[in-house]
Enzyme design. Structure first.
Site, PDB file in Angstrom:
ATOM      1  CE  LYS A  53      -3.802  -2.607   1.948  1.00  0.00           C
ATOM      2  NZ  LYS A  53      -4.463  -2.993   3.003  1.00  0.00           N
ATOM      3  CD  GLN A  97      -3.872  -4.885   6.362  1.00  0.00           C
ATOM      4  OE1 GLN A  97      -3.770  -3.789   5.623  1.00  0.00           O
ATOM      5  NE2 GLN A  97      -4.131  -5.932   5.690  1.00  0.00           N
ATOM      6  CG  ASP A 120     -10.311  -0.858   4.292  1.00  0.00           C
ATOM      7  OD1 ASP A 120      -9.916  -1.357   3.153  1.00  0.00           O
ATOM      8  OD2 ASP A 120      -9.837  -0.703   5.698  1.00  0.00           O
TER       9      ASP A 120
HETATM   10  N1  GUN Z   1      -7.155  -7.342   5.688  1.00  0.00           N
HETATM   11  C1  GUN Z   1      -7.327  -8.159   4.529  1.00  0.00           C
HETATM   12  N2  GUN Z   1      -7.914  -7.309   3.664  1.00  0.00           N
HETATM   13  C2  GUN Z   1      -8.008  -6.268   3.974  1.00  0.00           C
HETATM   14  C3  GUN Z   1      -8.673  -4.995   3.681  1.00  0.00           C
HETATM   15  O1  GUN Z   1      -8.979  -4.947   2.453  1.00  0.00           O
HETATM   16  N3  GUN Z   1      -8.614  -3.923   4.230  1.00  0.00           N
HETATM   17  C4  GUN Z   1      -8.045  -3.930   5.635  1.00  0.00           C
HETATM   18  N4  GUN Z   1      -8.179  -2.758   6.352  1.00  0.00           N
HETATM   19  N5  GUN Z   1      -7.551  -5.012   6.222  1.00  0.00           N
HETATM   20  C5  GUN Z   1      -7.429  -6.095   5.297  1.00  0.00           C
END
Ligand code: GUN
Length: 300
Positions: A53, A97, A120
């Site tokens: 990211k 996350q 998200d």
């Molecule tokens: N953990 C696995 N996929 C994701 C996601 O798309 N967003 C977040 N915040 N955590 C994750």
């Protein structure tokens, strides 16, 4: 006959080139998009996603503010930081996350993020708006899947779609989006889960199969309807002594055998994965665009 490979890496590259221009235009207008990524703990897969990211932000000229806290970081401190980022005008997107350590209430954290910065698409306000087909942030992995289908000219209208898995991140939202009255929807959707009595019988019906269970080789070629479109969302690490890391990534689908029966298939890695981060960038840019519009409205 072997299936056409849906190349998520290439599709992501094309979309990122479009996004880079949008980010540059917003920056020129005084609204450089900014994203905060918060990681609690040292889960290796989460660390790797967060690194990806950060790199994507750099590639697109997005301001990135990464925070990494130890696994025992208190929930109250995390809530305080989210409050600060909600008020920070340089930040348009906040991502925490998941999964979080067990002492932190995931729902409380998600609900603390301002819905305008919830890139998200996990906040109940955005989930509700998505279900009602209103303006929202679409969750990144389902949005990435829709982009792969659309950009591969795969029509979902009138098709039977089967979704394996009912997670909040993938299964629930992709099932909902696929039956919406939208260009990417209008499918008849079945959602399978741990209490589904005959998984193979359900999969056999699928014109479009979305596998998101997190277990290798859940989908084998004998289950597949010939000509089905197979989207593999699984990212599973399996031991591999020939790799420097000691593992390799596989999806939920027995790729080598299923590709001989499917019409289209996504590989792992290089399928859905690169699209998830790309759609996160798209949402961050969308959030910055909305912030710019609001600012202009206020100064009118
Ligand atoms: N953990 C696995 N996929 C994701 C996601 O798309 N967003 C977040 N915040 N955590 C994750």
């Amino acid at each position: 006959m072997s299936a056409v490979l849906i190349d998520g890496k290439e599709t992501a590259r094309v979309i990122r080139a479009e996004l880079k221009e949008k980010a540059a235009a917003l920056t020129a207008a005084g609204m450089r998009p900014g994203l905060t990524v918060i990681l609690v703990g040292d889960d290796p897969a989460s660390c790797s996603y967060v690194t990806g990211k950060k790199a994507a932000c750099e590639e697109l000229g997005i301001f990135s503010d990464s925070l990494h806290f130890p696994a025992d970081f208190p929930e109250a401190e995390l809530l305080k930081i989210i409050g600060e980022k909600n008020r920070d005008s340089r930040i348009h997107g906040i991502l925490v996350q998941l999964p979080l350590p067990p002492h932190i209430d995931e729902n409380k954290i998600i609900e603390a993020i301002s819905p305008e910065k919830d890139v998200d698409g996990f906040h109940p306000v955005n989930v509700g708006r998505m279900v009602l087909e209103q303006e929202c942030f679409l969750p990144c992995t389902p949005h990435g899947i829709l982009q792969l289908l659309m950009r591969s000219n795969i029509d979902t209208k009138g098709k039977k779609a089967v979704v394996l898995g009912r997670s909040n991140i993938v299964g629930k939202p992709i099932a909902n989006l696929l039956f919406q009255k939208q260009a990417y929807g209008n499918a008849t959707v079945t959602v399978c889960h741990t209490a589904t009595p005959d998984l193979a019988a359900e999969i056999k019906e699928a014109d479009i199969l979305i596998a998101a269970v997190g277990r290798p080789a859940t989908v084998t070629s004998d289950m597949i309807k010939p000509g089905a479109v197979v989207i593999d969302v699984g990212v599973n690490r399996i031991p591999d002594a020939s790799k420097k890391s000691g593992f390799r990534l596989v999806g939920d689908v027995d790729f080598e055998a299923v590709k001989e029966k499917a019409s289209y298939i996504t590989p792992v890695p290089g399928g859905v994965g690169p699209m998830t981060i790309t759609m996160l960038m798209a949402n961050t840019i969308l959030a910055a665009g909305r912030a710019l519009k609001n600012k202009e409205k206020k100064t009118c």
